[in-house]
Design an enzyme around this catalytic site. Structure first.
Site, PDB file in Angstrom:
ATOM      1  N   ARG A   4       0.778  -1.131  -0.055  1.00 42.60           N
ATOM      2  CA  ARG A   4      -0.075   0.033   0.117  1.00 42.60           C
ATOM      3  C   ARG A   4       0.847   1.250  -0.091  1.00 42.60           C
ATOM      4  O   ARG A   4       1.785   1.186   0.826  1.00 42.60           O
ATOM      5  CB  ARG A   4      -0.993  -0.082   1.389  1.00 42.60           C
ATOM      6  CG  ARG A   4      -1.781  -1.127   0.997  1.00 42.60           C
ATOM      7  CD  ARG A   4      -2.903  -0.997   2.164  1.00 42.60           C
ATOM      8  NE  ARG A   4      -3.597  -2.394   2.272  1.00 42.60           N
ATOM      9  CZ  ARG A   4      -4.682  -2.830   1.623  1.00 42.60           C
ATOM     10  NH1 ARG A   4      -5.026  -2.024   0.620  1.00 42.60           N
ATOM     11  NH2 ARG A   4      -4.981  -4.042   1.566  1.00 42.60           N
ATOM     12  N   ASP A   5       0.388   2.156  -1.069  1.00 40.79           N
ATOM     13  CA  ASP A   5       1.104   3.584  -0.985  1.00 40.79           C
ATOM     14  C   ASP A   5       1.110   4.328   0.627  1.00 40.79           C
ATOM     15  O   ASP A   5       0.019   4.383   1.046  1.00 40.79           O
ATOM     16  CB  ASP A   5       0.488   4.466  -2.116  1.00 40.79           C
ATOM     17  CG  ASP A   5       1.562   5.549  -2.279  1.00 40.79           C
ATOM     18  OD1 ASP A   5       2.233   5.554  -3.415  1.00 40.79           O
ATOM     19  OD2 ASP A   5       1.744   6.451  -1.515  1.00 40.79           O
TER      20      ASP A   5
ATOM     21  N   ASN B  32       4.326   6.637 -13.601  1.00 43.61           N
ATOM     22  CA  ASN B  32       4.964   7.759 -14.006  1.00 43.61           C
ATOM     23  C   ASN B  32       6.644   7.533 -14.292  1.00 43.61           C
ATOM     24  O   ASN B  32       7.186   6.943 -13.852  1.00 43.61           O
ATOM     25  CB  ASN B  32       5.021   8.533 -12.656  1.00 43.61           C
ATOM     26  CG  ASN B  32       3.500   8.993 -12.266  1.00 43.61           C
ATOM     27  OD1 ASN B  32       2.654   9.169 -12.845  1.00 43.61           O
ATOM     28  ND2 ASN B  32       3.322   8.796 -10.805  1.00 43.61           N
TER      29      ASN B  32
ATOM     30  N   GLU C  78       8.895  10.062  -8.292  1.00 45.47           N
ATOM     31  CA  GLU C  78       9.665  10.504  -7.455  1.00 45.47           C
ATOM     32  C   GLU C  78      10.716   9.515  -6.727  1.00 45.47           C
ATOM     33  O   GLU C  78      11.782   9.785  -6.446  1.00 45.47           O
ATOM     34  CB  GLU C  78       8.699  10.866  -6.079  1.00 45.47           C
ATOM     35  CG  GLU C  78       8.084  11.974  -6.330  1.00 45.47           C
ATOM     36  CD  GLU C  78       6.799  12.112  -5.161  1.00 45.47           C
ATOM     37  OE1 GLU C  78       6.791  11.295  -4.361  1.00 45.47           O
ATOM     38  OE2 GLU C  78       6.152  13.434  -5.183  1.00 45.47           O
ATOM     39  N   VAL C  79      10.385   8.042  -7.255  1.00 45.52           N
ATOM     40  CA  VAL C  79      11.127   7.091  -6.592  1.00 45.52           C
ATOM     41  C   VAL C  79      11.584   6.396  -8.079  1.00 45.52           C
ATOM     42  O   VAL C  79      10.805   5.942  -8.733  1.00 45.52           O
ATOM     43  CB  VAL C  79      10.500   6.031  -5.712  1.00 45.52           C
ATOM     44  CG1 VAL C  79      11.247   4.796  -5.393  1.00 45.52           C
ATOM     45  CG2 VAL C  79       9.872   6.743  -4.592  1.00 45.52           C
TER      46      VAL C  79
ATOM     47  N   HIS D 149       7.433   1.320 -10.768  1.00 42.73           N
ATOM     48  CA  HIS D 149       6.187   0.963  -9.878  1.00 42.73           C
ATOM     49  C   HIS D 149       4.986   1.195 -10.563  1.00 42.73           C
ATOM     50  O   HIS D 149       4.889   2.421 -11.091  1.00 42.73           O
ATOM     51  CB  HIS D 149       6.351   1.521  -8.527  1.00 42.73           C
ATOM     52  CG  HIS D 149       6.504   3.004  -8.517  1.00 42.73           C
ATOM     53  ND1 HIS D 149       7.998   3.680  -8.777  1.00 42.73           N
ATOM     54  CD2 HIS D 149       5.806   4.209  -8.393  1.00 42.73           C
ATOM     55  CE1 HIS D 149       7.647   4.865  -8.612  1.00 42.73           C
ATOM     56  NE2 HIS D 149       6.578   5.428  -8.519  1.00 42.73           N
TER      57      HIS D 149
ATOM     58  N   HIS E 277       1.325   2.094 -10.187  1.00 40.27           N
ATOM     59  CA  HIS E 277       0.304   2.377  -9.328  1.00 40.27           C
ATOM     60  C   HIS E 277      -0.917   1.756  -9.709  1.00 40.27           C
ATOM     61  O   HIS E 277      -1.632   2.077 -10.899  1.00 40.27           O
ATOM     62  CB  HIS E 277       0.096   4.080  -9.177  1.00 40.27           C
ATOM     63  CG  HIS E 277       1.039   4.958  -8.807  1.00 40.27           C
ATOM     64  ND1 HIS E 277       1.315   5.456  -7.639  1.00 40.27           N
ATOM     65  CD2 HIS E 277       2.137   5.149  -9.589  1.00 40.27           C
ATOM     66  CE1 HIS E 277       2.223   6.170  -7.578  1.00 40.27           C
ATOM     67  NE2 HIS E 277       2.956   6.019  -8.805  1.00 40.27           N
TER      68      HIS E 277
HETATM   69  P1  5GP Z   1       5.970   8.143  -7.979  1.00 40.57           P
HETATM   70  O1  5GP Z   1       5.579   9.768  -7.767  1.00 40.57           O
HETATM   71  O2  5GP Z   1       7.524   7.986  -8.086  1.00 40.57           O
HETATM   72  O3  5GP Z   1       5.313   7.684  -9.325  1.00 40.57           O
HETATM   73  O4  5GP Z   1       5.526   7.458  -6.925  1.00 40.57           O
HETATM   74  C1  5GP Z   1       5.978   7.143  -5.463  1.00 40.57           C
HETATM   75  C2  5GP Z   1       5.233   6.741  -4.623  1.00 40.57           C
HETATM   76  O5  5GP Z   1       5.504   6.233  -3.689  1.00 40.57           O
HETATM   77  C3  5GP Z   1       4.292   8.002  -4.084  1.00 40.57           C
HETATM   78  O6  5GP Z   1       2.983   7.624  -4.411  1.00 40.57           O
HETATM   79  C4  5GP Z   1       4.468   7.835  -2.609  1.00 40.57           C
HETATM   80  O7  5GP Z   1       3.333   8.133  -1.920  1.00 40.57           O
HETATM   81  C5  5GP Z   1       4.869   6.292  -2.395  1.00 40.57           C
HETATM   82  N1  5GP Z   1       6.122   6.162  -1.392  1.00 40.57           N
HETATM   83  C6  5GP Z   1       7.302   6.979  -1.138  1.00 40.57           C
HETATM   84  N2  5GP Z   1       7.865   6.433   0.072  1.00 40.57           N
HETATM   85  C7  5GP Z   1       7.254   5.457   0.315  1.00 40.57           C
HETATM   86  C8  5GP Z   1       7.299   4.443   1.477  1.00 40.57           C
HETATM   87  O8  5GP Z   1       8.415   4.547   2.196  1.00 40.57           O
HETATM   88  N3  5GP Z   1       6.367   3.612   1.586  1.00 40.57           N
HETATM   89  C9  5GP Z   1       5.393   3.374   0.983  1.00 40.57           C
HETATM   90  N4  5GP Z   1       4.605   2.523   1.060  1.00 40.57           N
HETATM   91  N5  5GP Z   1       5.148   4.325  -0.149  1.00 40.57           N
HETATM   92  C10 5GP Z   1       6.037   5.188  -0.337  1.00 40.57           C
END
Ligand code: 5GP
Length: 115
Positions: free
Chosen positions: A29-30, A88, A96-97, A101, A103
């Protein structure tokens, strides 16, 4: 050994609410959910962005990620009403990561365009 927070989740160095795990894929879960159901489905190997995905090399892995998404959507009770799957990519994509991944978002009406 990876470089992102998701590598630490894969290695169980930091906790996550895991909903699916196989040899190749993990889903959890996010931490900052944008919908009633918001789950991240990730490969255990580190691929920084979708730009590095190669069909020949990663087709089985991607197939398993989509199978996992469908299975989790059913388990979460959002399969029949529908859901959204999003990757993304980089700056304009809002990534961001840097560990790819998918979603899985559901449980409410999604809007388009996404903003
Ligand atoms: P992005 O913006 O890279 O597509 O999505 C990264 C997602 O990772 C974001 O929705 C953010 O809330 C989630 N996220 C970042 N750090 C963590 C974490 O430590 N644990 C979990 N479960 N989600 C995370």
């Amino acid at each position: 050994m990876g470089n992102t927070i998701f590598s630490k989740i894969i290695d169980k160095e930091i906790p996550a609410d895991i909903v699916y795990e196989s040899d190749a894929v993990l889903a959890f879960r996010d931490i900052n959910p944008q919908a009633p159901v918001h789950i991240l489905i990730i490969p255990k190997i580190e691929i920084p962005t979708v730009r590095e995905i190669k069909g020949e090399e990663h087709s089985q892995l991607l197939g398993e990620m989509y199978d996992a998404a469908n299975s989790i959507a059913k388990d979460e009770g959002i399969s029949e009403d529908g859901f959204r799957l999003v990757f993304n990519c980089d700056d304009h994509g809002g990534q961001e990561v840097y560990h790819i991944h998918m979603h899985l978002l559901g449980g409410r009406q999604m809007n388009w365009p996404p903003g």
